[in-house]
Design a protein around this motif. Structure first.
Motif, PDB file in Angstrom:
ATOM      1  N   ILE A   1       0.846  -1.206   0.000  1.00 28.75           N
ATOM      2  CA  ILE A   1       0.000   0.000   0.000  1.00 28.75           C
ATOM      3  C   ILE A   1       0.874   1.247   0.000  1.00 28.75           C
ATOM      4  O   ILE A   1       0.571   2.238  -0.671  1.00 28.75           O
ATOM      5  CB  ILE A   1      -0.948  -0.010   1.207  1.00 28.75           C
ATOM      6  CG1 ILE A   1      -1.961  -1.141   1.067  1.00 28.75           C
ATOM      7  CG2 ILE A   1      -1.665   1.338   1.353  1.00 28.75           C
ATOM      8  CD1 ILE A   1      -2.792  -1.392   2.307  1.00 28.75           C
ATOM      9  N   GLY A   2       1.985   1.184   0.750  1.00 25.25           N
ATOM     10  CA  GLY A   2       2.933   2.298   0.762  1.00 25.25           C
ATOM     11  C   GLY A   2       3.476   2.600  -0.625  1.00 25.25           C
ATOM     12  O   GLY A   2       3.615   3.772  -1.010  1.00 25.25           O
ATOM     13  N   LEU A   3       3.772   1.556  -1.399  1.00 23.35           N
ATOM     14  CA  LEU A   3       4.277   1.757  -2.764  1.00 23.35           C
ATOM     15  C   LEU A   3       3.224   2.367  -3.674  1.00 23.35           C
ATOM     16  O   LEU A   3       3.536   3.190  -4.537  1.00 23.35           O
ATOM     17  CB  LEU A   3       4.752   0.422  -3.356  1.00 23.35           C
ATOM     18  CG  LEU A   3       6.121  -0.090  -2.922  1.00 23.35           C
ATOM     19  CD1 LEU A   3       6.461  -1.382  -3.665  1.00 23.35           C
ATOM     20  CD2 LEU A   3       7.213   0.952  -3.165  1.00 23.35           C
ATOM     21  N   LYS A   9       8.484   3.965   5.661  1.00 26.06           N
ATOM     22  CA  LYS A   9       9.008   2.970   6.597  1.00 26.06           C
ATOM     23  C   LYS A   9       7.973   2.623   7.662  1.00 26.06           C
ATOM     24  O   LYS A   9       7.861   1.468   8.086  1.00 26.06           O
ATOM     25  CB  LYS A   9      10.281   3.489   7.262  1.00 26.06           C
ATOM     26  CG  LYS A   9      11.518   3.460   6.382  1.00 26.06           C
ATOM     27  CD  LYS A   9      12.720   4.025   7.127  1.00 26.06           C
ATOM     28  CE  LYS A   9      13.976   3.978   6.269  1.00 26.06           C
ATOM     29  NZ  LYS A   9      15.133   4.602   6.954  1.00 26.06           N
ATOM     30  N   SER A  10       7.229   3.612   8.099  1.00 24.14           N
ATOM     31  CA  SER A  10       6.190   3.382   9.104  1.00 24.14           C
ATOM     32  C   SER A  10       5.152   2.391   8.591  1.00 24.14           C
ATOM     33  O   SER A  10       4.746   1.463   9.307  1.00 24.14           O
ATOM     34  CB  SER A  10       5.519   4.712   9.473  1.00 24.14           C
ATOM     35  OG  SER A  10       4.431   4.514  10.349  1.00 24.14           O
ATOM     36  N   ILE A  12      -0.826   0.558   9.567  1.00 25.26           N
ATOM     37  CA  ILE A  12      -1.120   1.757   8.783  1.00 25.26           C
ATOM     38  C   ILE A  12      -1.786   2.796   9.669  1.00 25.26           C
ATOM     39  O   ILE A  12      -2.913   2.600  10.135  1.00 25.26           O
ATOM     40  CB  ILE A  12      -2.010   1.417   7.576  1.00 25.26           C
ATOM     41  CG1 ILE A  12      -1.297   0.405   6.675  1.00 25.26           C
ATOM     42  CG2 ILE A  12      -2.353   2.670   6.789  1.00 25.26           C
ATOM     43  CD1 ILE A  12      -2.133  -0.070   5.511  1.00 25.26           C
ATOM     44  N   TYR A  13      -1.083   3.888   9.910  1.00 25.46           N
ATOM     45  CA  TYR A  13      -1.603   4.971  10.738  1.00 25.46           C
ATOM     46  C   TYR A  13      -2.264   6.029   9.852  1.00 25.46           C
ATOM     47  O   TYR A  13      -1.830   6.271   8.715  1.00 25.46           O
ATOM     48  CB  TYR A  13      -0.483   5.611  11.552  1.00 25.46           C
ATOM     49  CG  TYR A  13       0.131   4.683  12.579  1.00 25.46           C
ATOM     50  CD1 TYR A  13      -0.517   4.405  13.772  1.00 25.46           C
ATOM     51  CD2 TYR A  13       1.368   4.086  12.345  1.00 25.46           C
ATOM     52  CE1 TYR A  13       0.038   3.558  14.718  1.00 25.46           C
ATOM     53  CE2 TYR A  13       1.942   3.229  13.281  1.00 25.46           C
ATOM     54  CZ  TYR A  13       1.272   2.974  14.467  1.00 25.46           C
ATOM     55  OH  TYR A  13       1.828   2.128  15.391  1.00 25.46           O
ATOM     56  N   SER A  14      -3.283   6.675  10.402  1.00 20.98           N
ATOM     57  CA  SER A  14      -4.001   7.698   9.640  1.00 20.98           C
ATOM     58  C   SER A  14      -3.081   8.863   9.278  1.00 20.98           C
ATOM     59  O   SER A  14      -3.247   9.486   8.222  1.00 20.98           O
ATOM     60  CB  SER A  14      -5.208   8.210  10.439  1.00 20.98           C
ATOM     61  OG  SER A  14      -4.801   8.711  11.699  1.00 20.98           O
ATOM     62  N   TYR A  23      -0.566  12.128   5.182  1.00 20.09           N
ATOM     63  CA  TYR A  23       0.668  12.717   4.638  1.00 20.09           C
ATOM     64  C   TYR A  23       0.747  12.488   3.128  1.00 20.09           C
ATOM     65  O   TYR A  23       0.980  13.432   2.362  1.00 20.09           O
ATOM     66  CB  TYR A  23       1.881  12.095   5.322  1.00 20.09           C
ATOM     67  CG  TYR A  23       3.208  12.519   4.713  1.00 20.09           C
ATOM     68  CD1 TYR A  23       3.839  13.694   5.111  1.00 20.09           C
ATOM     69  CD2 TYR A  23       3.815  11.746   3.727  1.00 20.09           C
ATOM     70  CE1 TYR A  23       5.044  14.086   4.547  1.00 20.09           C
ATOM     71  CE2 TYR A  23       5.027  12.128   3.155  1.00 20.09           C
ATOM     72  CZ  TYR A  23       5.631  13.290   3.566  1.00 20.09           C
ATOM     73  OH  TYR A  23       6.822  13.678   2.994  1.00 20.09           O
ATOM     74  N   PHE A  24       0.549  11.257   2.695  1.00 18.01           N
ATOM     75  CA  PHE A  24       0.642  10.951   1.266  1.00 18.01           C
ATOM     76  C   PHE A  24      -0.446  11.672   0.477  1.00 18.01           C
ATOM     77  O   PHE A  24      -0.194  12.174  -0.626  1.00 18.01           O
ATOM     78  CB  PHE A  24       0.542   9.434   1.043  1.00 18.01           C
ATOM     79  CG  PHE A  24       1.808   8.690   1.327  1.00 18.01           C
ATOM     80  CD1 PHE A  24       2.895   8.785   0.468  1.00 18.01           C
ATOM     81  CD2 PHE A  24       1.936   7.903   2.453  1.00 18.01           C
ATOM     82  CE1 PHE A  24       4.071   8.102   0.718  1.00 18.01           C
ATOM     83  CE2 PHE A  24       3.103   7.210   2.724  1.00 18.01           C
ATOM     84  CZ  PHE A  24       4.173   7.312   1.857  1.00 18.01           C
TER      85      PHE A  24
END
Length: 245
Positions: A144-146, A211-212, A218-220, A225-226
């Motif tokens: 999901i980060g990617l 990294k988080s 997964i933090y809100s 931020y993204f």
């Protein structure tokens, strides 16, 4: 919304009327595949001895520095160089629809390049002993980060494309901005001796939030931020094509 989808569909199809879309997909999958499964080293899954795809999630953000600018560099630069940008402004589509539709098309192409890597995730489940002994939370958090990272990079690339009518200049500008946003704050933060100040500086960079998410939680704040960073560059692009900046 209908106008955004129309622009998105037109731009997305244009990637595959030339070799661009196929080259992007092939280079990303070939590059990551070689490092993960063929070339010996720290990224190689088999050499690592663990059922994990950490190498993919370490490599991909750096490959994105070339992939996303290459995808987005033509979005506005080509329109400017061919003199068709003004023609677009005469159509019923708003500037917001134009910017969002183009940015989303680039993002969709990068995500399309990422989706086949799920085959490797499935393969890992079969390789693990016992079956399925994989850190699923870390995988999906990183995946999901990617996807979110691709959204930011493509928004930055769209902005860079609106700045110049030269696609090479747009590529270099986008790659530079993405590098600064991804690693620049972490680099500056690591040079600061005060721990509290260092953490604050690093928190402005993409790497810290990526990294988080890679830890599997997964933090809100990371999602926000993204989203806000992507929205910022979409807004800057709209201002740019309106010639307010």
């Amino acid at each position: 919304m209908h106008t955004v989808f129309t622009i998105f569909k037109k731009e997305f199809r244009s990637f595959f009327t030339s070799a661009t879309g196929y080259i992007v997909l092939a280079l990303f999958l070939l590059g990551t595949g070689l490092f993960l499964w063929v070339l010996p080293g720290s990224y190689n899954v088999i050499d690592g001895g663990y059922a994990q795809l950490d190498g993919l999630f370490t490599l991909a953000p750096w490959l994105y520095l070339f992939l996303c600018p290459a995808v987005t560099m033509r979005l506005f630069a080509e329109e400017r160089s061919q003199g068709t940008l003004e023609v677009l402004f005469t159509r019923p589509a708003s500037k917001w629809s134009l910017v969002i539709g183009k940015a989303l098309s680039g993002w969709a192409l990068v995500v399309m390049a990422l989706i086949p890597t799920l085959v490797w995730y499935i393969t890992l489940n079969f390789m693990a002993e016992p079956f399925g002994n994989v850190d699923h939370g870390a995988f999906w958090g990183s995946f999901i980060g990617l996807i979110l990272l691709a959204g930011v990079y493509c928004a930055v690339g769209t902005f860079a494309s609106s700045v110049s009518n030269n696609q090479i200049v747009a590529f270099i500008l986008a790659a530079t901005l993405c590098f600064v946003l991804f690693y620049g704050f972490s680099l500056v933060g690591s040079m600061i001796h005060s721990g509290d100040v260092s953490r604050v500086v690093k928190s402005f960079g993409i790497d810290e939030h990526y990294k988080s998410m890679s830890r599997g939680v997964i933090y809100s704040i990371d999602l926000l931020y993204f989203f806000l960073l992507s929205a910022l560059f979409v807004w800057l692009t709209k201002l740019r094509i309106s010639k307010k900046i």
